[in-house]
Design a protein around this motif. Sequence first.
Motif, PDB file in Angstrom:
ATOM      1  N   ILE A  35       0.840  -1.201   0.000  1.00  0.00           N
ATOM      2  CA  ILE A  35       0.000   0.000   0.000  1.00  0.00           C
ATOM      3  C   ILE A  35       0.872   1.247   0.000  1.00  0.00           C
ATOM      4  O   ILE A  35       0.606   2.210  -0.734  1.00  0.00           O
ATOM      5  CB  ILE A  35      -0.928   0.033   1.235  1.00  0.00           C
ATOM      6  N   THR A  36       1.922   1.242   0.796  1.00  0.00           N
ATOM      7  CA  THR A  36       2.797   2.413   0.885  1.00  0.00           C
ATOM      8  C   THR A  36       3.469   2.701  -0.451  1.00  0.00           C
ATOM      9  O   THR A  36       3.486   3.852  -0.909  1.00  0.00           O
ATOM     10  CB  THR A  36       3.860   2.197   1.984  1.00  0.00           C
ATOM     11  N   ASN A  56       4.093   5.412   7.951  1.00  0.00           N
ATOM     12  CA  ASN A  56       4.039   3.993   7.608  1.00  0.00           C
ATOM     13  C   ASN A  56       5.265   3.231   8.100  1.00  0.00           C
ATOM     14  O   ASN A  56       5.167   2.046   8.440  1.00  0.00           O
ATOM     15  CB  ASN A  56       3.850   3.804   6.102  1.00  0.00           C
ATOM     16  N   ILE A  57       6.408   3.886   8.175  1.00  0.00           N
ATOM     17  CA  ILE A  57       7.593   3.248   8.744  1.00  0.00           C
ATOM     18  C   ILE A  57       7.369   2.988  10.235  1.00  0.00           C
ATOM     19  O   ILE A  57       7.653   1.889  10.735  1.00  0.00           O
ATOM     20  CB  ILE A  57       8.850   4.111   8.503  1.00  0.00           C
ATOM     21  N   VAL A  58       6.836   3.972  10.939  1.00  0.00           N
ATOM     22  CA  VAL A  58       6.557   3.806  12.369  1.00  0.00           C
ATOM     23  C   VAL A  58       5.489   2.728  12.576  1.00  0.00           C
ATOM     24  O   VAL A  58       5.618   1.876  13.462  1.00  0.00           O
ATOM     25  CB  VAL A  58       6.126   5.148  13.000  1.00  0.00           C
ATOM     26  N   LEU A  59       4.448   2.722  11.744  1.00  0.00           N
ATOM     27  CA  LEU A  59       3.404   1.713  11.832  1.00  0.00           C
ATOM     28  C   LEU A  59       3.976   0.310  11.615  1.00  0.00           C
ATOM     29  O   LEU A  59       3.631  -0.631  12.336  1.00  0.00           O
ATOM     30  CB  LEU A  59       2.303   1.991  10.803  1.00  0.00           C
ATOM     31  N   ASN A 104      -5.916   0.067  -3.573  1.00  0.00           N
ATOM     32  CA  ASN A 104      -5.592   0.587  -2.249  1.00  0.00           C
ATOM     33  C   ASN A 104      -6.734   0.382  -1.268  1.00  0.00           C
ATOM     34  O   ASN A 104      -6.514  -0.001  -0.113  1.00  0.00           O
ATOM     35  CB  ASN A 104      -5.231   2.071  -2.320  1.00  0.00           C
ATOM     36  N   ILE A 105      -7.950   0.642  -1.707  1.00  0.00           N
ATOM     37  CA  ILE A 105      -9.108   0.467  -0.825  1.00  0.00           C
ATOM     38  C   ILE A 105      -9.248  -0.990  -0.402  1.00  0.00           C
ATOM     39  O   ILE A 105      -9.451  -1.293   0.772  1.00  0.00           O
ATOM     40  CB  ILE A 105     -10.388   0.989  -1.515  1.00  0.00           C
ATOM     41  N   VAL A 106      -9.106  -1.900  -1.349  1.00  0.00           N
ATOM     42  CA  VAL A 106      -9.193  -3.335  -1.031  1.00  0.00           C
ATOM     43  C   VAL A 106      -8.065  -3.733  -0.076  1.00  0.00           C
ATOM     44  O   VAL A 106      -8.298  -4.477   0.891  1.00  0.00           O
ATOM     45  CB  VAL A 106      -9.150  -4.186  -2.323  1.00  0.00           C
ATOM     46  N   TYR A 108      -6.461  -1.784   2.098  1.00  0.00           N
ATOM     47  CA  TYR A 108      -6.725  -1.218   3.421  1.00  0.00           C
ATOM     48  C   TYR A 108      -7.769  -2.053   4.163  1.00  0.00           C
ATOM     49  O   TYR A 108      -7.625  -2.328   5.357  1.00  0.00           O
ATOM     50  CB  TYR A 108      -7.205   0.236   3.331  1.00  0.00           C
ATOM     51  N   ILE A 109      -8.817  -2.454   3.476  1.00  0.00           N
ATOM     52  CA  ILE A 109      -9.846  -3.287   4.105  1.00  0.00           C
ATOM     53  C   ILE A 109      -9.257  -4.635   4.512  1.00  0.00           C
ATOM     54  O   ILE A 109      -9.487  -5.122   5.625  1.00  0.00           O
ATOM     55  CB  ILE A 109     -11.060  -3.455   3.165  1.00  0.00           C
ATOM     56  N   LEU A 110      -8.478  -5.242   3.625  1.00  0.00           N
ATOM     57  CA  LEU A 110      -7.874  -6.543   3.900  1.00  0.00           C
ATOM     58  C   LEU A 110      -6.879  -6.476   5.063  1.00  0.00           C
ATOM     59  O   LEU A 110      -6.890  -7.345   5.945  1.00  0.00           O
ATOM     60  CB  LEU A 110      -7.184  -7.082   2.643  1.00  0.00           C
ATOM     61  N   THR A 111      -6.046  -5.451   5.088  1.00  0.00           N
ATOM     62  CA  THR A 111      -5.092  -5.338   6.194  1.00  0.00           C
ATOM     63  C   THR A 111      -5.812  -5.084   7.519  1.00  0.00           C
ATOM     64  O   THR A 111      -5.388  -5.583   8.553  1.00  0.00           O
ATOM     65  CB  THR A 111      -4.050  -4.228   5.932  1.00  0.00           C
ATOM     66  N   GLY A 112      -6.902  -4.337   7.465  1.00  0.00           N
ATOM     67  CA  GLY A 112      -7.698  -4.142   8.679  1.00  0.00           C
ATOM     68  C   GLY A 112      -8.277  -5.452   9.183  1.00  0.00           C
ATOM     69  O   GLY A 112      -8.242  -5.742  10.384  1.00  0.00           O
TER      70      GLY A 112
END
Length: 138
Positions: A35-36, A56-59, A104-106, A108-112
């Motif tokens: 994603i990044t 994103n690095i911190v995450l 990206n939306i898919v 983000y949903i998948l990683t969530g």
Amino acid sequence: MLRKKDDIDYEISVFKPNRLDFCWVMLFIVLNTIITFQSTSLMEYTIRIFIFDLFNIVLTLVMFLAAEQIKKYHKEWSYIVIGIGVFQWVHLAFLPARTNTVMNIVLYILTGILAVYAGISSLIKSINRTKFIKKEGM
């Protein structure tokens, strides 16, 4: 007193590392890296791209620490992983204009989903492990 095979199998499962949830969190890290890269390639070169990448690095670092800790059944880190999973869904509302692609939306949903599932699964296993240890008096 002889124990049943199921009791011994359960004891073994309680004390071995929580590798499955560790793998789910590591998959989260891989997909979040994708994603990044995807989002960074679509963004305009401003200070926002630096902040986005730094965040994103911190995450990624926090999730790696969380993965290592949930492998050891730490309940507190399970809550952090669940929170980050929910944050991924909330993050959808704040995507930069050019980065809200279907992929990206898919992702983000998948990683969530991955993070929430790993966090809840780890939390349940941690609670069961704690109960087992208290019951056996170890």
